[in-house]
Design a protein around this motif. Structure first.
Motif, mmCIF file in Angstrom:
data_model
loop_
_atom_site.group_PDB
_atom_site.id
_atom_site.type_symbol
_atom_site.label_atom_id
_atom_site.label_comp_id
_atom_site.label_asym_id
_atom_site.label_seq_id
_atom_site.Cartn_x
_atom_site.Cartn_y
_atom_site.Cartn_z
ATOM 1 N N LEU A 18 0.840 -1.201 0.000
ATOM 2 C CA LEU A 18 0.000 0.000 0.000
ATOM 3 C C LEU A 18 0.875 1.252 0.000
ATOM 4 C CD1 LEU A 18 -2.694 1.473 0.244
ATOM 5 C CD2 LEU A 18 -2.565 1.156 2.727
ATOM 6 N N THR A 19 1.907 1.260 0.832
ATOM 7 C CA THR A 19 2.798 2.422 0.890
ATOM 8 C C THR A 19 3.468 2.665 -0.453
ATOM 9 O OG1 THR A 19 3.262 1.932 3.219
ATOM 10 C CG2 THR A 19 4.744 3.464 2.108
ATOM 11 N N LEU A 20 3.960 1.604 -1.088
ATOM 12 C CA LEU A 20 4.632 1.739 -2.379
ATOM 13 C C LEU A 20 3.679 2.295 -3.437
ATOM 14 C CD1 LEU A 20 6.605 -1.634 -2.370
ATOM 15 C CD2 LEU A 20 7.549 0.648 -1.992
ATOM 16 N N ILE A 21 2.438 1.816 -3.454
ATOM 17 C CA ILE A 21 1.462 2.282 -4.443
ATOM 18 C C ILE A 21 1.113 3.748 -4.206
ATOM 19 C CG2 ILE A 21 -0.915 2.020 -5.248
ATOM 20 C CD1 ILE A 21 -0.617 -0.992 -4.734
ATOM 21 N N VAL A 22 0.876 4.114 -2.929
ATOM 22 C CA VAL A 22 0.539 5.508 -2.619
ATOM 23 C C VAL A 22 1.677 6.439 -3.029
ATOM 24 C CG1 VAL A 22 0.160 7.132 -0.723
ATOM 25 C CG2 VAL A 22 -1.083 4.969 -0.771
ATOM 26 N N CYS A 23 2.903 6.040 -2.739
ATOM 27 C CA CYS A 23 4.055 6.873 -3.117
ATOM 28 C C CYS A 23 4.143 7.052 -4.625
ATOM 29 C CB CYS A 23 5.343 6.259 -2.584
ATOM 30 S SG CYS A 23 5.570 6.414 -0.794
ATOM 31 N N LEU A 24 3.907 5.991 -5.371
ATOM 32 C CA LEU A 24 3.947 6.084 -6.835
ATOM 33 C C LEU A 24 2.830 6.987 -7.362
ATOM 34 C CD1 LEU A 24 4.830 2.432 -7.910
ATOM 35 C CD2 LEU A 24 6.100 4.504 -8.515
ATOM 36 N N LEU A 25 1.637 6.896 -6.781
ATOM 37 C CA LEU A 25 0.522 7.724 -7.242
ATOM 38 C C LEU A 25 0.774 9.198 -6.933
ATOM 39 C CD1 LEU A 25 -2.551 5.492 -6.274
ATOM 40 C CD2 LEU A 25 -1.552 5.853 -8.542
ATOM 41 N N VAL A 26 1.322 9.491 -5.743
ATOM 42 C CA VAL A 26 1.664 10.880 -5.411
ATOM 43 C C VAL A 26 2.755 11.391 -6.355
ATOM 44 C CG1 VAL A 26 2.669 12.380 -3.647
ATOM 45 C CG2 VAL A 26 0.969 10.657 -3.005
ATOM 46 N N PHE A 27 3.724 10.531 -6.636
ATOM 47 C CA PHE A 27 4.807 10.893 -7.539
ATOM 48 C C PHE A 27 4.259 11.228 -8.923
ATOM 49 C CE2 PHE A 27 8.386 9.833 -10.373
ATOM 50 C CZ PHE A 27 9.413 10.515 -9.767
ATOM 51 N N ALA A 28 3.375 10.373 -9.440
ATOM 52 C CA ALA A 28 2.782 10.615 -10.762
ATOM 53 C C ALA A 28 1.941 11.885 -10.757
ATOM 54 C CB ALA A 28 1.938 9.419 -11.182
ATOM 55 N N GLY A 29 1.133 12.085 -9.707
ATOM 56 C CA GLY A 29 0.294 13.274 -9.632
ATOM 57 C C GLY A 29 1.103 14.555 -9.584
ATOM 58 N N SER A 30 2.232 14.520 -8.882
ATOM 59 C CA SER A 30 3.100 15.698 -8.817
ATOM 60 C C SER A 30 3.617 16.074 -10.201
ATOM 61 C CB SER A 30 4.278 15.431 -7.872
ATOM 62 O OG SER A 30 3.825 15.180 -6.559
ATOM 63 N N ALA A 59 11.390 9.452 -1.866
ATOM 64 C CA ALA A 59 12.098 9.036 -0.652
ATOM 65 C C ALA A 59 11.323 7.961 0.095
ATOM 66 C CB ALA A 59 12.325 10.247 0.254
ATOM 67 N N GLY A 60 10.001 8.165 0.211
ATOM 68 C CA GLY A 60 9.188 7.170 0.891
ATOM 69 C C GLY A 60 9.200 5.840 0.175
ATOM 70 N N PHE A 61 9.104 5.880 -1.146
ATOM 71 C CA PHE A 61 9.126 4.639 -1.925
ATOM 72 C C PHE A 61 10.448 3.916 -1.742
ATOM 73 C CE2 PHE A 61 9.968 1.962 -5.510
ATOM 74 C CZ PHE A 61 8.741 1.377 -5.802
ATOM 75 N N LEU A 62 11.570 4.653 -1.895
ATOM 76 C CA LEU A 62 12.877 4.015 -1.817
ATOM 77 C C LEU A 62 13.142 3.467 -0.413
ATOM 78 C CD1 LEU A 62 15.443 3.311 -3.310
ATOM 79 C CD2 LEU A 62 16.359 5.559 -2.725
ATOM 80 N N ALA A 63 12.736 4.218 0.612
ATOM 81 C CA ALA A 63 12.955 3.754 1.981
ATOM 82 C C ALA A 63 12.203 2.450 2.241
ATOM 83 C CB ALA A 63 12.511 4.826 2.973
ATOM 84 N N VAL A 64 10.933 2.394 1.824
ATOM 85 C CA VAL A 64 10.137 1.185 2.049
ATOM 86 C C VAL A 64 10.612 0.059 1.132
ATOM 87 C CG1 VAL A 64 7.807 0.210 1.932
ATOM 88 C CG2 VAL A 64 8.163 2.498 2.860
ATOM 89 N N ALA A 65 10.992 0.403 -0.096
ATOM 90 C CA ALA A 65 11.480 -0.623 -1.025
ATOM 91 C C ALA A 65 12.757 -1.276 -0.498
ATOM 92 C CB ALA A 65 11.733 -0.012 -2.407
ATOM 93 N N LEU A 66 13.662 -0.469 0.060
ATOM 94 C CA LEU A 66 14.901 -1.022 0.619
ATOM 95 C C LEU A 66 14.596 -1.952 1.788
ATOM 96 C CD1 LEU A 66 17.199 2.133 0.538
ATOM 97 C CD2 LEU A 66 17.618 -0.005 -0.679
ATOM 98 N N SER A 67 13.699 -1.516 2.666
ATOM 99 C CA SER A 67 13.352 -2.345 3.817
ATOM 100 C C SER A 67 12.633 -3.615 3.382
ATOM 101 C CB SER A 67 12.466 -1.550 4.789
ATOM 102 O OG SER A 67 13.140 -0.415 5.281
ATOM 103 N N THR A 68 11.723 -3.480 2.413
ATOM 104 C CA THR A 68 10.972 -4.639 1.931
ATOM 105 C C THR A 68 11.886 -5.622 1.218
ATOM 106 O OG1 THR A 68 8.980 -3.277 1.680
ATOM 107 C CG2 THR A 68 9.035 -5.359 0.485
ATOM 108 N N ALA A 69 12.821 -5.092 0.440
ATOM 109 C CA ALA A 69 13.719 -5.961 -0.335
ATOM 110 C C ALA A 69 14.501 -6.898 0.562
ATOM 111 C CB ALA A 69 14.664 -5.118 -1.183
ATOM 112 N N THR A 70 14.884 -6.415 1.751
ATOM 113 C CA THR A 70 15.676 -7.251 2.649
ATOM 114 C C THR A 70 14.866 -8.407 3.218
ATOM 115 O OG1 THR A 70 15.178 -5.846 4.571
ATOM 116 C CG2 THR A 70 17.152 -5.316 3.278
ATOM 117 N N THR A 71 13.523 -8.308 3.167
ATOM 118 C CA THR A 71 12.693 -9.410 3.647
ATOM 119 C C THR A 71 12.375 -10.414 2.544
ATOM 120 O OG1 THR A 71 10.536 -8.367 3.171
ATOM 121 C CG2 THR A 71 11.620 -7.795 5.256
ATOM 122 N N LEU A 72 12.688 -10.049 1.297
ATOM 123 C CA LEU A 72 12.409 -10.943 0.166
ATOM 124 C C LEU A 72 13.554 -11.907 -0.110
ATOM 125 C CD1 LEU A 72 10.850 -8.331 -2.315
ATOM 126 C CD2 LEU A 72 9.626 -9.944 -0.850
#
Length: 392
Positions: A69-81, A106-119
């Protein structure tokens, strides 16, 4: 490696293209919006500052949200901007959209980095990081030149629309590739409280790793930002060679991230002990040999390789050092990267203002890298030991 990592890298590619594309668009933006070029340059500074502040704020705000959800919201805000930026006639509004898009990035990359380590398994954080950062390096090779060409042919607003369109497959990729359970150990109820995660910032191991990341990246961006005048004036090459130099740097950075990603988990000490001194030597040689075109082009490739190889290894150490902050670790890594990205060009510009010549930013890169090497020497094994060794 999980396919989801490559889908995250696609989104990082889109965001990386947006971050770097303004370098070739500032004159056109300044002319159309009737502001000085120096004022238009604030768009770059605003983005970097937004990245530094946005990474921890966004990670803290959305730490209990499912990562997808966080990744999607960040992408949508990014696109809207970018939609607003592509349509506004006001520079002030465009400046605000750059800050908003930086927060989303920043929010996307921060969550993506944290999520990637769990994958991936716990001992493969470096490889996961290399895949994510490959999106940024590919952006410098393909995305930024393509954006500059599109801006030249159709105007700078077309590049903003192109970024918006590219966000669509990135969103679909996250929806399809990141499941609701991906990163559950990050967002789950068992994760530490925010205060406990913030306390990790007081640990010497994390402070050293973040400082090292900021210094290495600061040196990289000090030299990279002012590469164009080095190519056209110091080496006396035509303007077309600037694009060639940027692509060479991008190719080197991609190779550096890819190769270092396979070594940074198991042999981080060797990467830092060998790559660090070579990186410093490369900046010094570049400053001395920049007037020779062939040597300059080779050095641009080599320095891209070394700076991103060493830099990505250091950022991997940030993730390891912040393992006690599973949700915030990605934001710490992102902040370290962007403190360097914001400070490096400023220090390079100050070097130019002192009258030290066109190669002052390269000497700034040398000085920052030398400081990083001093930290590596003084820290010893504290930077490279594993979590098991720390807790033994």
């Amino acid at each position: 490696m999980p396919f989801a990592l490559y889908l995250l890298a696609l989104a990082v590619f889109v965001m990386g293209t947006s971050e770097f594309m303004l370098a070739g668009l500032l004159p056109a933006i300044a002319t159309e919006l009737d502001v000085p070029v120096g004022t238009a340059g604030l768009l770059t500074s605003a983005f970097a500052a937004g990245m530094v502040v946005g990474a921890p704020l966004m990670a803290a705000f959305a730490r209990r949200w499912p990562p997808r959800l966080t990744l999607i919201v960040c992408l949508l805000v990014f696109a809207g901007s970018h939609v607003i930026g592509a349509t506004t006639p006001l520079f002030s509004i465009l400046l605000i959209t750059r800050v908003l898009s930086a927060f989303a990035n920043a929010g996307f990359l921060a969550v993506a980095l944290s999520t990637a380590t769990t994958l991936v398994p716990g001992n493969q954080k470096g490889r996961a990081l290399s895949i994510l950062l490959s999106g940024t390096t590919i952006a410098t090779v393909a995305g930024v030149p393509a954006g500059a060409l599109l801006g030249t042919e159709l105007g700078w607003r077309a590049t903003f629309w192109a970024i918006t369109i590219l966000c669509v497959p990135a969103v679909l990729g996250v929806i399809r590739g990141i499941t609701n359970t991906a990163g559950q150990t990050v967002a789950g109820a068992s994760s530490p409280r925010l205060r406990a995660e913030l306390r990790q910032l007081a640990t010497p191991r994390l402070i050293l790793a973040m400082a090292l990341g900021a210094l290495i990246n600061g040196g990289t961006f000090a030299a990279f930002t002012f590469l164009a005048p080095v190519v056209t004036e110091a080496a006396s090459l035509a303007e077309g060679w600037v694009s060639v130099a940027l692509v060479m740097f991008g190719i080197g950075s991609f190779l550096g991230v890819t190769i270092a990603g396979r070594m940074s988990d198991q042999r981080p000490g060797m990467v830092l002990a060998v790559g660090g001194p070579l990186l410093l030597a490369g900046w010094i040689v570049m400053a001395l040999a920049a007037s020779h075109p062939a040597a300059l082009m080779v050095l641009v490739l080599v320095q891209g390789f070394l700076s991103f190889g060493v830099g990505s290894t250091v950022i991997t150490r940030v993730l390891y050092a912040a393992s006690g902050a599973p949700m915030m670790s990605g934001s710490y890594a992102t902040a370290a990267l962007n403190i360097g990205a914001a400070a490096g060009p400023v220090l390079g510009a100050l070097g130019l203002a002192t009258g030290l010549g066109l190669l002052a930013p390269v000497w700034v890169a040398s000085a920052l890298t030398a400081m990083a090497l001093l930290i590596i020497f003084l820290a010893g094994r504290a930077l490279t030991e594993t979590d098991a060794e720390v807790n033994r």
